[in-house]
Design an enzyme around this catalytic site. Structure first.
Site, short mmCIF file in Angstrom:
data_model
loop_
_atom_site.label_atom_id
_atom_site.label_comp_id
_atom_site.label_asym_id
_atom_site.label_seq_id
_atom_site.Cartn_x
_atom_site.Cartn_y
_atom_site.Cartn_z
N PHE A 272 15.22 13.15 33.88
CA PHE A 272 16.38 12.32 33.55
C PHE A 272 16.62 11.23 34.58
O PHE A 272 17.10 10.15 34.24
CB PHE A 272 17.63 13.20 33.39
CG PHE A 272 17.71 13.79 32.03
CD1 PHE A 272 18.14 13.02 30.95
CD2 PHE A 272 17.33 15.10 31.79
CE1 PHE A 272 18.19 13.55 29.67
CE2 PHE A 272 17.37 15.64 30.51
CZ PHE A 272 17.80 14.86 29.45
N THR B 82 14.57 9.30 36.06
CA THR B 82 13.82 8.09 35.70
C THR B 82 14.34 7.50 34.39
O THR B 82 14.39 6.28 34.23
CB THR B 82 12.32 8.39 35.62
OG1 THR B 82 11.93 9.16 36.75
CG2 THR B 82 11.50 7.12 35.62
N CYS C 152 8.32 21.55 30.93
CA CYS C 152 7.06 22.01 30.30
C CYS C 152 6.39 23.07 31.18
O CYS C 152 5.68 23.92 30.68
CB CYS C 152 6.13 20.83 30.06
SG CYS C 152 6.82 19.68 28.86
N CYS D 117 26.67 -0.11 29.07
CA CYS D 117 26.90 -1.17 28.07
C CYS D 117 28.26 -1.83 28.24
O CYS D 117 28.38 -3.04 28.13
CB CYS D 117 26.93 -0.60 26.66
SG CYS D 117 25.44 0.11 26.11
ZN ZN Z 1 25.83 2.37 26.64
#
Ligand code: ZN
Length: 338
Positions: free
Chosen positions: A131, A133, A186, A245
């Site tokens: 997460f 990266t 994994c 955002c």
């Molecule tokens: Zn966002």
């Protein structure tokens, strides 16, 4: 487009969604594949076959025998030669499609090199296994307005979602912060090669649509190839109060949210995670099948020769046997989940 291109890509050009115009877009496209394990090696091979003109393939690891079960581009020769995955992928792709320009980068993607490694591309594909990266990719992509396609797989389960900055929600709109605690990986939970191929194939389809100017799937898709369940959830638009955002805060890009790393002693690296309380006894049970492990309430010691990992309840870890920060991060991501 040359007559040879027209022939090579004829079946894809015949497909109405792509056509000659779409194929030209693919030939002109520049894509970064971030991480070249199970997802990334499939993505890189598929994009090369589809005729994407430029691929930058980024990976910090070397090909190991246990990779071959699911990492489509690699073979026993790469293991014997101790090839870095990025270089092995470039070599393989040269034989698949010599018209594709491949730039292998044997590197750990970090805030300090993200500009060099993810800059100047039209799209980023997530082939990472952690997460930390992914949030770095999300920060970079949202800040620059570059589309990227999220994907992850473990066990028999996988998830994929395209992110078009400004048009769709981003990773942080949906998950404002990475999940707490140790995550299944994994290495600890295993993985079926088939689910990695399915998720990577889904990501590649979304990438091709975006590069051709078609509409990506506005859904988050999850699949479990063992139970046979497929679920799709409608993907909203950008969320107004999303830190990335909405508020345009990019702490991962600034390196503020990155677990600091320091050299520690002669031949060891320390990773100081901030807030990752770990249940050491649970983690010990997960690691037990993989190597000698001892845990008490204060620390867990886990041997993966030539390395010795000592992990503390606050998420801190000391990795003995290397001074290479990339290797230390890779071991942390594999066995603790980052
Ligand atoms: Zn966002």
């Amino acid at each position: 487009m040359t007559p040879s291109d027209r022939d090579r890509y004829s079946r894809q050009i015949l497909f109405a969604g792509v056509g000659e115009q779409g194929q030209q877009c693919l030939l002109d496209a520049r894509v970064a594949v971030a991480g070249c394990g199970a997802l990334g090696s499939f993505q890189a091979g598929a994009l090369a076959r589809a005729g994407v003109g430029f691929l930058r393939i980024i990976d910090r690891d070397y090909v190991e025998l246990s990779n071959l079960q699911r990492q489509w581009l690699f073979d026993e020769c790469d293991v014997e030669q101790g090839m870095p995955k990025a270089a092995a992928a470039a070599r393989k792709i040269a034989g698949i499609n010599s018209g594709v320009r491949v730039e292998p980068a044997v590197a750990d993607l970090t805030p300090s090199n993200v500009e060099d490694l993810l800059g100047g591309v039209d799209l980023i594909l997530d082939g990472t296994d952690n997460f930390e990266t992914r949030y770095l990719i999300n920060d970079f992509a949202v800040e620059r307005g570059v589309p990227w396609v999220y994907g992850a797989a473990v066990g028999s389960y996988g998830i994929a979602m395209p992110v078009i900055p400004g048009k769709t929600s981003c990773l942080r709109c949906i998950y404002p912060d990475p999940p707490p605690g140790a995550q299944p990986t994994c290495e600890t939970a295993g993985v079926l090669g088939s689910v990695t191929a399915l998720i990577a194939s889904w990501q590649v389809s979304e990438a091709i649509k975006i590069l051709c100017g078609a509409q990506p799937t506005r859904k988050m898709t999850t699949v479990d190839v063992w139970t046979g369940d497929i679920r799709q959830v409608a993907q909203p638009g950008p969320v107004a109060d999303c830190p990335a955002c909405g508020r345009r805060e990019f702490p991962y890009l600034a390196g503020e949210r990155r677990a600091p790393v320091s050299l520690c002693g002669q031949n060891a690296v320390q990773i100081h995670e901030r807030t990752r309380p770990l249940e050491l006894r649970d983690l010990a049970a997960r690691l037990a099948p993989l190597g000698p492990v001892r845990a008490n309430e204060f620390a867990l010691r886990f041997e993966v020769p030539p390395y010795l990992l000592t992990i503390f309840p606050d998420g801190r870890a000391i990795i003995k046997g290397t001074t290479d920060v990339g290797i230390a991060r890779s071991l942390y991501a594999r066995y603790i989940g980052a």
